[in-house]
Design an enzyme around this catalytic site. Structure first.
Site, short mmCIF file in Angstrom:
data_model
loop_
_atom_site.label_atom_id
_atom_site.label_comp_id
_atom_site.label_asym_id
_atom_site.label_seq_id
_atom_site.Cartn_x
_atom_site.Cartn_y
_atom_site.Cartn_z
N LYS A 32 0.83 -1.22 0.00
CA LYS A 32 0.00 0.00 0.00
C LYS A 32 0.86 1.26 0.00
CE LYS A 32 -2.23 2.33 3.91
NZ LYS A 32 -1.39 3.42 4.07
N ASN A 33 1.87 1.28 0.87
CA ASN A 33 2.62 2.53 1.01
C ASN A 33 3.68 2.73 -0.07
OD1 ASN A 33 1.02 3.34 3.05
ND2 ASN A 33 2.42 2.78 4.71
N ARG A 102 -3.26 11.68 2.63
CA ARG A 102 -2.18 12.66 2.61
C ARG A 102 -1.41 12.66 1.29
NH1 ARG A 102 -0.59 14.38 7.29
NH2 ARG A 102 1.63 14.14 6.87
N ASP A 126 -5.15 9.31 8.61
CA ASP A 126 -5.61 8.60 9.80
C ASP A 126 -5.62 9.47 11.04
OD1 ASP A 126 -6.09 6.10 8.71
OD2 ASP A 126 -3.95 5.68 8.65
N ASP A 316 3.87 0.98 12.29
CA ASP A 316 2.63 0.34 11.82
C ASP A 316 2.49 -1.10 12.32
OD1 ASP A 316 2.07 2.64 10.44
OD2 ASP A 316 2.81 1.91 8.53
N VAL A 338 7.63 7.25 16.93
CA VAL A 338 7.40 7.90 15.63
C VAL A 338 6.20 8.85 15.71
CG1 VAL A 338 6.92 7.52 13.18
CG2 VAL A 338 8.46 5.97 14.41
N1 EPU Z 1 6.21 14.88 10.58
C1 EPU Z 1 6.25 16.22 10.87
N2 EPU Z 1 6.20 17.11 9.83
C2 EPU Z 1 6.11 16.69 8.53
C3 EPU Z 1 6.09 15.32 8.24
C4 EPU Z 1 6.14 14.42 9.30
O1 EPU Z 1 6.31 16.62 12.03
O2 EPU Z 1 6.07 17.55 7.63
C5 EPU Z 1 6.24 13.91 11.69
C6 EPU Z 1 4.93 13.15 11.82
O3 EPU Z 1 3.97 13.88 12.53
C7 EPU Z 1 5.37 11.89 12.51
C8 EPU Z 1 6.77 11.66 11.95
O4 EPU Z 1 7.20 12.89 11.41
O5 EPU Z 1 5.46 12.12 13.89
C9 EPU Z 1 6.87 10.60 10.88
O6 EPU Z 1 5.90 10.83 9.89
P1 EPU Z 1 6.14 10.44 8.38
O7 EPU Z 1 6.17 11.68 7.57
O8 EPU Z 1 7.28 9.49 8.26
O9 EPU Z 1 4.79 9.68 8.06
P2 EPU Z 1 4.03 9.66 6.68
O10 EPU Z 1 5.02 9.70 5.58
O11 EPU Z 1 2.95 10.66 6.69
C10 EPU Z 1 4.08 7.10 6.27
C11 EPU Z 1 3.06 6.02 6.14
C12 EPU Z 1 2.47 5.72 7.52
C13 EPU Z 1 3.60 5.27 8.44
C14 EPU Z 1 4.66 6.37 8.50
C15 EPU Z 1 5.88 5.99 9.31
C16 EPU Z 1 2.18 6.38 3.95
C17 EPU Z 1 1.01 6.78 3.11
N3 EPU Z 1 1.99 6.46 5.26
O12 EPU Z 1 3.37 8.23 6.76
O13 EPU Z 1 1.61 4.63 7.34
O14 EPU Z 1 3.09 5.04 9.72
O15 EPU Z 1 5.11 6.70 7.16
O16 EPU Z 1 6.46 4.83 8.78
O17 EPU Z 1 3.22 5.97 3.45
C18 EPU Z 1 -0.36 3.40 7.55
O18 EPU Z 1 -0.03 2.79 6.52
O19 EPU Z 1 -1.29 3.01 8.28
C19 EPU Z 1 0.38 4.60 7.94
C20 EPU Z 1 -0.10 5.49 8.80
#
Ligand code: EPU
Length: 446
Positions: A32-33, A102, A126, A316, A338
């Site tokens: 998915k990701n 997102r 989420d 996750d 995280v």
């Molecule tokens: N963060 C910030 N500012 C930003 C971006 C992130 O403060 O501009 C913080 C977030 O709030 C969090 C941390 O950095 O505390 C990590 O967030 P990250 O950006 O890595 O998360 P993401 O890219 O939005 C993806 C996956 C998530 C998974 C996380 C961590 C996708 C679509 N989503 O999210 O997956 O938990 O990386 O591995 O790729 C899921 O699949 O259920 C899911 C939530």
């Protein structure tokens, strides 16, 4: 029942009766990701991109709609997705598409490169904490984008071509790294991402981008160097399998004392998870095609674990693993490093009979951004505790999956509502579980 929010959420549900051991074999779906990011990567070229082994799930549908709205021609046949965007015909993603998850935030680079402007809604996703996009915005600004937030939308423009720069991420964010990979591939000059995330799905995205003509090098110490090129071309790529689905089904197997072979499970993407299984004396066998998980019902020792960015224990996996810890003997500790607010689901597990306490202290050693802040980001689980079936309302994908796992090992029947979250993130999870012998029905109320 907790928070059965809307009538829509009540229209469909899974009815799960626990206690049946899972047996058999299933093939994992594509990740998915990875699929959503690769779908957006296709916007970087006007040529045809073909993605194989794509998972059929709600987040992909939404991403396809986003691309179609921007002008892409899309064909999805079986598990092969063909995308071609000869021209980007629109530069605004409406909130009914982009506000729901997102993914819209990574369309900005392709739109700026091809059209000089991009308008995206303030992102949703989420319910697992505030999830800001400041890293994305700061990095895009550094590359030459102007950004204004107005009326629930971000308006991005660039007068000249975006240019390379050095972006130091405050935390190795997955989507921010992906955003800069896409944007830097066509930027003028060299971009360096420092403190980059290096999740397997990101490496797979880099493989696709390289096939499209991008020049991306992985350096030591979480540094990625991207040499911008003038244009990218079409490519075809087969996605890696979904390691979150692998973990969920493996834990379902142990919780039900079953024996399941997961075709496509990749050891190199699951190293940390498999180590944790070994610490709990849980049996698995790895071969070239997949991994067999065998739950023999022996007592499980309690463990301490901390989530972290890859190659650490993935955030996750935390929710399904915590369900497993409710069946371990003694006191287990989980430190979530995280996300600041990813234990909301434990109150429901408590209603099912689990003994779980939440703490704002860091119960672990990983340097954590939430130290001395008032976030309940550590939990202590005392097991083993029998779980009882109940009515459950899913708040997000991974919590939802953990409810299904809890229901599979609980005594009695559970009604699980809010299943659209599950169907956004897993391809036919109920069908796969049913094929392994689980008693799970998808009921649609009319
Ligand atoms: N963060 C910030 N500012 C930003 C971006 C992130 O403060 O501009 C913080 C977030 O709030 C969090 C941390 O950095 O505390 C990590 O967030 P990250 O950006 O890595 O998360 P993401 O890219 O939005 C993806 C996956 C998530 C998974 C996380 C961590 C996708 C679509 N989503 O999210 O997956 O938990 O990386 O591995 O790729 C899921 O699949 O259920 C899911 C939530």
């Amino acid at each position: 029942m907790n928070n059965l929010a809307t009538t829509k959420e009540q229209t469909s549900r899974y009815q799960v009766t626990g206690g049946t051991p899972l047996h058999g074999a299933v093939t994992l779906s594509g990740a998915k990701n990875a699929v959503t990011k690769m779908t957006i990567a296709s916007l970087l070229t006007n040529e045809l991109c073909i993605l194989r082994n794509v998972p059929l799930l709600g987040d992909l549908d939404l991403t396809i709609k986003i691309c179609q709205n921007l002008g892409s021609q899309v064909v999805l046949q079986d598990h092969t997705l063909s995308l071609q965007t000869r021209d980007i015909t629109r530069t605004c993603i409406p909130s009914d598409l982009g506000g729901l998850n997102r993914i819209a935030v990574i369309t900005v680079g392709p739109m700026l490169h091809r059209c000089g402007e991009a308008v995206i809604p303030v992102p949703g996703g989420d319910r697992i904490g505030p999830r800001p996009i400041d890293f994305h915005i700061n990095g895009l600004r550094q590359m030459g984008a102007n950004v204004v937030e107005k009326d629930g939308y971000y308006h991005f423009t660039c007068s000249d071509k975006l240019h390379g720069t050095t972006i130091k991420l405050p935390f190795p964010s997955v989507m921010a790294t992906e955003n800069f990979l896409l944007t830097a591939s066509l930027a003028e000059g060299v971009t360096i991402i420092e403190n980059a995330a290096l999740e397997p799905e990101i490496i797979d995205l880099i493989k696709l981008l390289q096939k499209m003509g991008a020049i991306i090098e992985l350096k030591v110490d979480r540094r990625i160097v991207i040499e911008g090129v003038d244009q990218l071309h079409g490519a075809s790529h087969t996605l890696l399998s979904d390691r979150n689905e692998a973990v969920s089904l493996a834990i379902a197997t142990y919780l039900t004392r079953g024996d399941v072979y997961l075709r496509g499970a990749q050891q190199d993407h699951l190293l940390t998870f498999l180590n944790m299984l070994s610490k709990m004396r849980l049996r698995f066998e790895i071969d070239d095609e997949g991994i067999r998980f065998v739950g023999d019902g022996a007592a499980l020792p309690a463990v301490a674990l901390e989530t972290d960015v890859h190659p650490g224990f993935m955030t996750d996996w935390q929710q399904p693993f915590t369900v497993l810890l409710t069946q371990a003997d003694g006191i287990s500790v989980v430190h979530e490093t995280v996300y600041e607010d990813r234990f909301g689901y434990t109150s429901t597990l408590k209603q099912m009979g689990a003994h779980i306490g939440l703490y704002t202290k860091c119960l672990g050693e990983v340097p954590c951004r939430f130290r001395e802040k008032q976030y309940a980001h550590s939990c202590v689980v005392r097991g083993p505790t029998p779980l009882k079936g109940t009515q459950l309302s899913i708040p997000d994908i991974r919590a939802g999956c953990s409810y299904i796992l809890a229901a599979l090992c609980a005594e009695g029947t559970s009604d699980v509502y809010g299943i659209e979250h599950i169907e956004r993130g897993y391809e036919k999870l109920d069908g796969k579980l049913r094929s392994l012998g689980a008693r799970i029905e998808r009921l649609v109320l009319v």
